[in-house]
Scaffold this motif. Structure first.
Motif, PDB file in Angstrom:
ATOM      1  N   ASP A 115       0.792  -1.222   0.000  1.00 32.89           N
ATOM      2  CA  ASP A 115       0.000   0.000   0.000  1.00 32.89           C
ATOM      3  C   ASP A 115       0.827   1.275   0.000  1.00 32.89           C
ATOM      4  O   ASP A 115       0.331   2.330  -0.412  1.00 32.89           O
ATOM      5  CB  ASP A 115      -0.928   0.018   1.222  1.00 32.89           C
ATOM      6  CG  ASP A 115      -2.004  -1.044   1.138  1.00 32.89           C
ATOM      7  OD1 ASP A 115      -2.637  -1.169   0.077  1.00 32.89           O
ATOM      8  OD2 ASP A 115      -2.202  -1.765   2.144  1.00 32.89           O
ATOM      9  N   MET A 116       2.062   1.208   0.495  1.00 32.71           N
ATOM     10  CA  MET A 116       2.862   2.422   0.602  1.00 32.71           C
ATOM     11  C   MET A 116       4.341   2.102   0.443  1.00 32.71           C
ATOM     12  O   MET A 116       4.835   1.129   1.021  1.00 32.71           O
ATOM     13  CB  MET A 116       2.632   3.097   1.954  1.00 32.71           C
ATOM     14  CG  MET A 116       3.227   4.478   2.067  1.00 32.71           C
ATOM     15  SD  MET A 116       2.500   5.671   0.912  1.00 32.71           S
ATOM     16  CE  MET A 116       0.808   5.776   1.553  1.00 32.71           C
ATOM     17  N   THR A 117       5.046   2.901  -0.344  1.00 31.28           N
ATOM     18  CA  THR A 117       6.497   2.778  -0.479  1.00 31.28           C
ATOM     19  C   THR A 117       7.145   3.240   0.825  1.00 31.28           C
ATOM     20  O   THR A 117       6.813   4.301   1.353  1.00 31.28           O
ATOM     21  CB  THR A 117       6.995   3.634  -1.644  1.00 31.28           C
ATOM     22  OG1 THR A 117       6.359   3.190  -2.850  1.00 31.28           O
ATOM     23  CG2 THR A 117       8.505   3.538  -1.804  1.00 31.28           C
ATOM     24  N   THR A 118       8.061   2.420   1.362  1.00 31.96           N
ATOM     25  CA  THR A 118       8.662   2.730   2.656  1.00 31.96           C
ATOM     26  C   THR A 118      10.132   2.328   2.682  1.00 31.96           C
ATOM     27  O   THR A 118      10.625   1.685   1.765  1.00 31.96           O
ATOM     28  CB  THR A 118       7.927   1.989   3.794  1.00 31.96           C
ATOM     29  OG1 THR A 118       7.894   0.586   3.507  1.00 31.96           O
ATOM     30  CG2 THR A 118       6.510   2.497   3.960  1.00 31.96           C
ATOM     31  N   GLY A 119      10.791   2.711   3.754  1.00 31.24           N
ATOM     32  CA  GLY A 119      12.197   2.366   3.911  1.00 31.24           C
ATOM     33  C   GLY A 119      13.022   3.545   4.354  1.00 31.24           C
ATOM     34  O   GLY A 119      14.060   3.383   4.992  1.00 31.24           O
ATOM     35  N   SER A 120      12.570   4.766   4.029  1.00 32.24           N
ATOM     36  CA  SER A 120      13.200   5.956   4.594  1.00 32.24           C
ATOM     37  C   SER A 120      12.604   6.125   5.975  1.00 32.24           C
ATOM     38  O   SER A 120      11.503   6.649   6.146  1.00 32.24           O
ATOM     39  CB  SER A 120      12.921   7.175   3.713  1.00 32.24           C
ATOM     40  OG  SER A 120      13.589   8.312   4.225  1.00 32.24           O
ATOM     41  N   LEU A 121      13.315   5.647   6.971  1.00 29.69           N
ATOM     42  CA  LEU A 121      12.721   5.449   8.300  1.00 29.69           C
ATOM     43  C   LEU A 121      12.248   6.755   8.935  1.00 29.69           C
ATOM     44  O   LEU A 121      12.890   7.787   8.835  1.00 29.69           O
ATOM     45  CB  LEU A 121      13.711   4.745   9.210  1.00 29.69           C
ATOM     46  CG  LEU A 121      14.078   3.319   8.775  1.00 29.69           C
ATOM     47  CD1 LEU A 121      15.079   2.709   9.743  1.00 29.69           C
ATOM     48  CD2 LEU A 121      12.847   2.438   8.664  1.00 29.69           C
ATOM     49  N   GLY A 122      11.100   6.659   9.586  1.00 35.29           N
ATOM     50  CA  GLY A 122      10.475   7.809  10.227  1.00 35.29           C
ATOM     51  C   GLY A 122       9.301   8.367   9.458  1.00 35.29           C
ATOM     52  O   GLY A 122       8.448   9.054  10.017  1.00 35.29           O
ATOM     53  N   GLN A 123       9.228   8.057   8.163  1.00 40.93           N
ATOM     54  CA  GLN A 123       8.204   8.672   7.327  1.00 40.93           C
ATOM     55  C   GLN A 123       6.896   7.885   7.294  1.00 40.93           C
ATOM     56  O   GLN A 123       5.851   8.431   6.946  1.00 40.93           O
ATOM     57  CB  GLN A 123       8.738   8.858   5.901  1.00 40.93           C
ATOM     58  CG  GLN A 123       9.896   9.819   5.829  1.00 40.93           C
ATOM     59  CD  GLN A 123      10.387  10.079   4.411  1.00 40.93           C
ATOM     60  OE1 GLN A 123       9.832   9.572   3.451  1.00 40.93           O
ATOM     61  NE2 GLN A 123      11.433  10.865   4.289  1.00 40.93           N
TER      62      GLN A 123
END
Length: 283
Positions: A115-123
């Motif tokens: 559902d969402m692109t992630t990996g840049s932590l905190g966002q």
């Protein structure tokens, strides 16, 4: 389904996820083993019971959302999605290879069901809040879930989100902190001690619980309690072990992103298959 039967069913599903995740890593020879293993039971409860979704229509507008903010745990999510029919098992063995639809960190533009692109932590907390707020504005009654890493909670953006969500009474937003006590560079208590995370979120206005993050029953109960909560977002702090269930990763410090020997993986796979067989017999 009776509670006991449901817990047994989800215990089987968790071991299936763990096995398929290890198979992904086995094909690659390295990866984010620690953080993938520690969220397996949470994924089993969400995709095995709590969430509404349609594998044939991954962008179904009324689906529940999951934002895996600690995007490096993507391989565990990929295993879960494959087991639920979003894509073939064969695709799992392309993990992090050229041309893959399964990158090291989650990408909604590549992977069906993400559902969402992630990996840049905190966002991830911010994007989850945006999804929850947007869905409410559109008149939907669905839930948005998100999973933070404990090391990720070093980021100031997490606490901006922690202030924003209660201000807007986002009671269809349910978060998890994977509190395994470790991050990339060592132990969280040595790098930036997080203290009582549940108490912190509670002071920010969240309905907060702290549970055993490897108990599907405890996770089930916590999510049900969160859904009964009205007027505020919910946070479930998961007490976990980084690398849980993987014989060569659990209990060591440097288990964030690791390479391993084939014989180490064979032992881990054998132990997981044994646990899965035991869980299936109990079911």
């Amino acid at each position: 389904m009776e509670k006991k039967q449901l817990v047994e069913k989800l215990s089987v599903f968790a071991e299936e996820i763990r096995l398929e995740t290890l198979e992904e890593f086995a094909a690659l020879g390295f990866g984010h083993v620690g953080g993938a293993m520690s969220v397996v039971e949470t994924l089993a409860v969400l995709y095995g019971h709590e969430m509404k979704y349609d594998p044939k229509n991954p962008r179904w507008p009324d689906r529940d959302w999951l934002v895996l903010s600690k995007g490096h745990a993507g391989p565990a999510l990929y295993a879960t999605l494959s087991l639920k029919g979003f894509f073939s098992r064969e695709m799992l063995f392309t993990l992090n290879r050229g041309g893959t639809k399964l990158p090291s960190h989650c990408d909604r533009n590549l992977t069906p069901g993400v559902d969402m692109t992630t990996g840049s932590l905190g966002q991830g907390i911010s994007t989850a809040i945006g999804a929850a707020l947007g869905n409410r504005m559109d008149g939907r009654d669905n839930y948005t879930y998100f999973i933070l890493g404990d090391g990720e909670c070093n980021e100031g953006q997490v606490w901006e989100g922690a202030l924003f969500a209660p201000q807007h009474n986002l009671d269809h937003l349910i978060g998890f902190v994977d509190y395994n006590g470790q991050q990339l560079d060592g132990y969280t208590k040595d790098i930036l001690d997080l203290g009582d995370i549940a108490a912190k979120f509670r002071e920010f206005g969240w309905f907060a619980q702290e549970i055993d993050g490897h108990s599907v029953e405890a996770i089930l109960d916590a999510v049900e309690a969160a859904k009964k909560n009205r007027g505020a977002p919910s946070m479930i702090v998961l007490r976990t072990k980084k690398g849980h269930g993987c014989t060569f990763a659990e209990g060591i410090e440097a288990n964030h992103h690791i390479a391993f020997k084939p014989e180490q993986m064979e032992k881990a796979l054998a132990c997981t298959r044994t646990r899965l067989a035991s869980a299936e017999r109990a079911n």
